[in-house]
Scaffold this motif. Structure first.
Motif, PDB file in Angstrom:
ATOM      1  N   ARG A 198     -30.028 -13.136 -75.865  1.00  0.00           N
ATOM      2  CA  ARG A 198     -30.632 -12.268 -75.091  1.00  0.00           C
ATOM      3  C   ARG A 198     -30.572 -11.218 -74.412  1.00  0.00           C
ATOM      4  NH1 ARG A 198     -36.308 -12.883 -78.173  1.00  0.00           N
ATOM      5  NH2 ARG A 198     -36.127 -13.906 -79.467  1.00  0.00           N
ATOM      6  N   GLY A 202     -29.109  -6.460 -75.722  1.00  0.00           N
ATOM      7  CA  GLY A 202     -29.494  -5.360 -75.308  1.00  0.00           C
ATOM      8  C   GLY A 202     -28.159  -4.708 -75.322  1.00  0.00           C
ATOM      9  N   SER A 206     -26.328   0.173 -79.137  1.00  0.00           N
ATOM     10  CA  SER A 206     -26.631   1.504 -78.517  1.00  0.00           C
ATOM     11  C   SER A 206     -28.033   1.621 -78.399  1.00  0.00           C
ATOM     12  CB  SER A 206     -26.562   1.468 -78.543  1.00  0.00           C
ATOM     13  OG  SER A 206     -27.381   3.093 -80.411  1.00  0.00           O
ATOM     14  N   GLN A 207     -28.997   1.936 -77.420  1.00  0.00           N
ATOM     15  CA  GLN A 207     -30.005   2.507 -77.442  1.00  0.00           C
ATOM     16  C   GLN A 207     -30.901   3.039 -78.663  1.00  0.00           C
ATOM     17  OE1 GLN A 207     -28.209   3.571 -74.867  1.00  0.00           O
ATOM     18  NE2 GLN A 207     -28.441   3.591 -72.910  1.00  0.00           N
ATOM     19  N   TYR A 210     -31.389   0.597 -81.477  1.00  0.00           N
ATOM     20  CA  TYR A 210     -32.557  -0.327 -81.458  1.00  0.00           C
ATOM     21  C   TYR A 210     -33.749   0.897 -82.287  1.00  0.00           C
ATOM     22  CZ  TYR A 210     -30.679  -3.839 -79.963  1.00  0.00           C
ATOM     23  OH  TYR A 210     -29.813  -5.454 -79.403  1.00  0.00           O
ATOM     24  N   TRP A 211     -34.037   1.969 -81.241  1.00  0.00           N
ATOM     25  CA  TRP A 211     -34.002   3.178 -82.012  1.00  0.00           C
ATOM     26  C   TRP A 211     -34.853   3.630 -83.458  1.00  0.00           C
ATOM     27  CZ3 TRP A 211     -37.233   6.223 -77.898  1.00  0.00           C
ATOM     28  CH2 TRP A 211     -38.111   7.309 -78.966  1.00  0.00           C
ATOM     29  N   LEU A 223     -37.278  -6.465 -85.797  1.00  0.00           N
ATOM     30  CA  LEU A 223     -36.509  -6.649 -84.061  1.00  0.00           C
ATOM     31  C   LEU A 223     -36.375  -8.813 -83.555  1.00  0.00           C
ATOM     32  CD1 LEU A 223     -35.306  -6.069 -82.001  1.00  0.00           C
ATOM     33  CD2 LEU A 223     -37.748  -6.548 -80.706  1.00  0.00           C
ATOM     34  N   LEU A 227     -32.632 -10.639 -83.304  1.00  0.00           N
ATOM     35  CA  LEU A 227     -32.450 -10.886 -82.010  1.00  0.00           C
ATOM     36  C   LEU A 227     -32.622 -12.927 -82.398  1.00  0.00           C
ATOM     37  CD1 LEU A 227     -35.546  -9.398 -79.552  1.00  0.00           C
ATOM     38  CD2 LEU A 227     -32.710  -9.331 -79.539  1.00  0.00           C
TER      39      LEU A 227
ATOM     40  N   ARG B 157     -44.222   4.976 -73.731  1.00  0.00           N
ATOM     41  CA  ARG B 157     -43.678   4.254 -74.998  1.00  0.00           C
ATOM     42  C   ARG B 157     -42.537   3.584 -75.069  1.00  0.00           C
ATOM     43  NH1 ARG B 157     -43.598   5.765 -81.137  1.00  0.00           N
ATOM     44  NH2 ARG B 157     -41.164   5.794 -80.284  1.00  0.00           N
ATOM     45  N   ILE B 160     -37.938   0.223 -77.908  1.00  0.00           N
ATOM     46  CA  ILE B 160     -37.123  -1.059 -78.266  1.00  0.00           C
ATOM     47  C   ILE B 160     -36.103  -1.681 -77.613  1.00  0.00           C
ATOM     48  CG2 ILE B 160     -36.849  -2.351 -80.417  1.00  0.00           C
ATOM     49  CD1 ILE B 160     -38.583  -0.618 -82.193  1.00  0.00           C
ATOM     50  N   HIS B 161     -35.021  -0.661 -77.301  1.00  0.00           N
ATOM     51  CA  HIS B 161     -34.404  -1.251 -76.567  1.00  0.00           C
ATOM     52  C   HIS B 161     -34.179  -1.370 -75.486  1.00  0.00           C
ATOM     53  CE1 HIS B 161     -30.677  -0.794 -74.204  1.00  0.00           C
ATOM     54  NE2 HIS B 161     -29.957  -0.642 -74.769  1.00  0.00           N
ATOM     55  N   PHE B 163     -37.148  -2.914 -74.839  1.00  0.00           N
ATOM     56  CA  PHE B 163     -37.956  -3.586 -74.919  1.00  0.00           C
ATOM     57  C   PHE B 163     -36.884  -5.452 -74.896  1.00  0.00           C
ATOM     58  CE2 PHE B 163     -39.744  -7.568 -77.997  1.00  0.00           C
ATOM     59  CZ  PHE B 163     -41.280  -7.537 -77.058  1.00  0.00           C
ATOM     60  N   VAL B 164     -35.555  -5.313 -75.608  1.00  0.00           N
ATOM     61  CA  VAL B 164     -34.871  -5.788 -76.129  1.00  0.00           C
ATOM     62  C   VAL B 164     -34.192  -5.855 -74.178  1.00  0.00           C
ATOM     63  CG1 VAL B 164     -32.485  -6.684 -76.397  1.00  0.00           C
ATOM     64  CG2 VAL B 164     -34.126  -5.479 -78.300  1.00  0.00           C
ATOM     65  N   PHE B 165     -33.886  -5.825 -73.236  1.00  0.00           N
ATOM     66  CA  PHE B 165     -33.653  -5.411 -72.043  1.00  0.00           C
ATOM     67  C   PHE B 165     -34.361  -6.690 -71.568  1.00  0.00           C
ATOM     68  CE2 PHE B 165     -34.782  -2.889 -67.957  1.00  0.00           C
ATOM     69  CZ  PHE B 165     -34.262  -3.954 -67.519  1.00  0.00           C
ATOM     70  N   GLU B 167     -36.293  -8.718 -72.331  1.00  0.00           N
ATOM     71  CA  GLU B 167     -35.517 -10.182 -73.141  1.00  0.00           C
ATOM     72  C   GLU B 167     -34.681 -10.596 -72.438  1.00  0.00           C
ATOM     73  OE1 GLU B 167     -39.264 -10.189 -75.216  1.00  0.00           O
ATOM     74  OE2 GLU B 167     -37.051 -11.834 -75.784  1.00  0.00           O
ATOM     75  N   ASP B 285     -29.751   7.012 -66.941  1.00  0.00           N
ATOM     76  CA  ASP B 285     -30.497   5.939 -66.475  1.00  0.00           C
ATOM     77  C   ASP B 285     -30.045   5.013 -68.024  1.00  0.00           C
ATOM     78  OD1 ASP B 285     -32.458   4.230 -67.334  1.00  0.00           O
ATOM     79  OD2 ASP B 285     -34.282   5.296 -66.369  1.00  0.00           O
ATOM     80  N   LEU B 286     -30.116   3.857 -68.640  1.00  0.00           N
ATOM     81  CA  LEU B 286     -29.406   3.433 -69.249  1.00  0.00           C
ATOM     82  C   LEU B 286     -31.147   2.553 -69.532  1.00  0.00           C
ATOM     83  CD1 LEU B 286     -26.680   0.898 -67.461  1.00  0.00           C
ATOM     84  CD2 LEU B 286     -26.695   2.959 -69.332  1.00  0.00           C
ATOM     85  N   TYR B 287     -31.775   2.585 -69.412  1.00  0.00           N
ATOM     86  CA  TYR B 287     -33.002   1.817 -69.954  1.00  0.00           C
ATOM     87  C   TYR B 287     -34.059   2.647 -70.572  1.00  0.00           C
ATOM     88  CZ  TYR B 287     -34.700  -0.304 -65.730  1.00  0.00           C
ATOM     89  OH  TYR B 287     -33.930  -1.095 -64.112  1.00  0.00           O
ATOM     90  N   PRO B 289     -33.337   6.209 -71.387  1.00  0.00           N
ATOM     91  CA  PRO B 289     -32.603   7.407 -71.199  1.00  0.00           C
ATOM     92  C   PRO B 289     -33.196   8.637 -71.783  1.00  0.00           C
ATOM     93  CG  PRO B 289     -32.280   6.272 -73.829  1.00  0.00           C
ATOM     94  CD  PRO B 289     -33.662   5.610 -72.236  1.00  0.00           C
ATOM     95  N   GLU B 291     -32.330  10.877 -73.760  1.00  0.00           N
ATOM     96  CA  GLU B 291     -33.272  11.665 -75.022  1.00  0.00           C
ATOM     97  C   GLU B 291     -34.987  11.038 -75.639  1.00  0.00           C
ATOM     98  OE1 GLU B 291     -30.371  10.145 -73.855  1.00  0.00           O
ATOM     99  OE2 GLU B 291     -30.150   8.531 -75.936  1.00  0.00           O
ATOM    100  N   ASP B 292     -34.897  10.091 -74.794  1.00  0.00           N
ATOM    101  CA  ASP B 292     -36.137   9.687 -75.157  1.00  0.00           C
ATOM    102  C   ASP B 292     -37.220  10.545 -74.600  1.00  0.00           C
ATOM    103  OD1 ASP B 292     -34.685   7.107 -76.026  1.00  0.00           O
ATOM    104  OD2 ASP B 292     -36.046   5.799 -74.805  1.00  0.00           O
ATOM    105  N   TRP B 295     -37.767  13.189 -77.169  1.00  0.00           N
ATOM    106  CA  TRP B 295     -38.655  13.701 -77.422  1.00  0.00           C
ATOM    107  C   TRP B 295     -40.146  12.912 -77.140  1.00  0.00           C
ATOM    108  CZ3 TRP B 295     -41.983   9.147 -77.829  1.00  0.00           C
ATOM    109  CH2 TRP B 295     -42.391   8.772 -78.903  1.00  0.00           C
TER     110      TRP B 295
END
Lengths: 343, 343
Positions: A198, A202, A206-207, A210-211, A223, A227, B157, B160-161, B163-165, B167, B285-287, B289, B291-292, B295
């Motif tokens: 897990r 991540g 890449s981010q 997952y997006w 998802l 995993l 929001r 998903i990425h 969220f995985v981080f 996890e 920022d890795l979690y 980023p 581009e989020d 959006w």
């Protein structure tokens, strides 16, 4: 999957001074060595990969065409097929398996290539991830032998951030008390392996992957399915924890600057490379980011940086995404058509 | 550090249907509420942060000037000061603490703001990371109250990425058998907490931060000193594991689209925001980023995207780097001088 040969390394003394008695390399080959031994490609394995995991990039009509080339795939020491914690007898077994450097890997592979096959020139060395690290090391350790290199999604020196990412991977596995310092019994630390998986999840993609829910392209239905089905399944698939940690140490300590003679000077080691090179980081690789390879290429004399575009991150080099595979294959074809760095 | 007030929430029913009996919010305030109650700033806390961890952005001569504004810092439910696994009596104690949504957080904070202070308009809501998530939620839950928002290094929001981080973070902690499903005794699962810290280390700061060894600017003397001294120290500093997991659940499930009335439509929720907004992701920022947030801003009507430049990654918003602090402070000053979205 058992179609491999064993090369006896004899008493193998590591860079750090341990001697593995009766060490061996597992390897396989594709195609035939031609008369003047000019058609050799060496394609090392990646972190936890086995020789068959490289086959996606080998095939008729592809750059790595076994009708044209003699392709040697040596398994990394530590991967469970070559000498590893899981298959070495006491006293160097399991948690006592010695530290293996990337330099050691290429010492072993060089013995294989020269002693078994009498090869003096290698047309191309290529590899993914830790395979890329071994590719760089080949070019630094044996500049007079290596005509071309194409490392993809990997680096000549493990960056500090990459080292930290691996600290997280390692800590998750070893937090499981079943791991017991590496002296687990028949019951493996599966809680730790699943935690490691897990953590890795991540980083591997890449981010944006997952997006976009791109796991659907791999056949996963949610998802959590990705995993469990992909990531946990990946690390539960016979991947011995001590082997994982042995290879992790190799990875964390990768640096062509530590090749004997360079005294830690990575830039000088890069500058010594003669091979014609195409270096291929993936655009959104989170632990081998393109800027690191831009730095590497800036210290090389005959190298091109060619970024693999897209959102698959590190796994652009895993053979799962046809677009990325086509990109890498095309670059290899182009590179093989170029004059080698020794001409 | 104990200068906080307690607000009794009474029987607090969560969005998912649990009732915390005798729930409470810990909060503190800076400055004085003016006569027409027009100088209110709400500044929620971040993942594991306490109210005093927000003070770096508050001060005379700064945008959040207590001579001018009445600044309320409510502690998140779950952070150990407000109702949390660690301070809730049985049967909702420890591993049985109920799931708290970001919506729940703002229900509680709204009660505080209206019932204790009689406030009807908020000049600005701002916050870092999960504090940014609460900032967005304020603007969606109470569009008629919130004049301006400035979320930094956070999202409406959880991707998903991201969220995985999380996890990975969670798995590392819970792999420690001392954790015992949350029913650990006086001995905390410190192996798991240290593993969690090492997993987090790779995510909190960018690849370039590590490449540049920028930990030296924080007074750490080596990478290992940074991993132990900063990261392990951070999570061993009274951060109860069940509290960390409660807040982690809140984070993983953050989504303004799940506000009652929006039926999961995040874009509609974003479009409903009236507040004048400056949205500040950090460049690397890795979690969260950039581009989020690009959006998010594309679905808002009165919002500007302003990326915090530099290599500090997520921790650009932690108050440790003077350049980033100056950037955020300047944006807040500018935003406070703009007409609010309700004018």
């Amino acid at each position: 999957m058992n179609d491999h040969q064993i090369f006896d390394l004899g008493d193998f003394t590591t860079q750090h001074g341990a001697t593995l008695r009766g060490a061996f390399l597992a390897y396989t080959t594709y195609g035939e060595l031609n008369a003047d031994k000019s058609n050799v490609i060496v394609y090392p394995t990646w972190y936890s990969g086995r020789h068959w995991d490289n086959e996606w990039l080998i095939g008729r009509g592809m750059a790595l065409d076994p009708d044209q080339y003699f392709i040697i795939v040596p398994n990394m020491l530590g991967n469970g097929l070559s000498s590893s914690p899981s298959n070495t007898p006491a006293p160097y077994d399991r948690a006592r398996f010695p530290h293996i450097t990337v330099h050691d890997q290429i010492v072993a592979q060089h013995k294989l290539v020269t002693e078994v096959f009498g090869i003096e020139r290698i047309a191309l060395v290529t590899g993914w991830s830790m395979g890329a690290g071994q590719t760089y090391q080949w070019a630094v350790s044996h500049p007079e032998m290596v005509e071309r290199i194409a490392p993809f999604c990997g680096s000549p020196r493990t960056s500090i951030h990459n080292f930290v990412f691996l600290e997280g991977v390692k800590s998750a596995l070893t937090a499981d008390s079943v791991f017991a310092g590496g002296w687990y019994g028949e019951q493996w630390p599966t809680t730790g392996l699943r935690a490691l998986a897990r953590v890795y999840a991540g980083w591997g993609f890449s981010q944006a992957f997952y997006w976009e829910k791109s796991w659907e392209e791999l056949g996963y239905t949610s998802l959590e399915d990705f995993l469990v089905g992909f990531w946990e399944g990946f690390f539960l698939d016979g991947r011995d924890p001590n082997n994982l940690l042995a290879m992790l140490w190799t990875w964390q300590n990768g640096d062509v600057g530590r090749t004997p003679g360079f005294d830690g000077d990575t830039e000088a080691a890069l500058a010594s490379i003669k091979a014609t090179s195409i270096v291929m980081p993936a655009e959104k690789d989170l632990y081998f980011p393109p800027e690191d390879e831009e730095w590497a290429v800036s210290h090389m004399t005959n190298a091109e940086l060619r970024v693999i575009p897209g959102i698959w991150g590190h796994f652009a080099g895993h053979g799962s995404n046809p677009k990325d595979t086509a990109f890498i294959d095309a670059a290899l074809r182009e590179l093989l058509a170029k004059p080698g760095g020794l001409d």
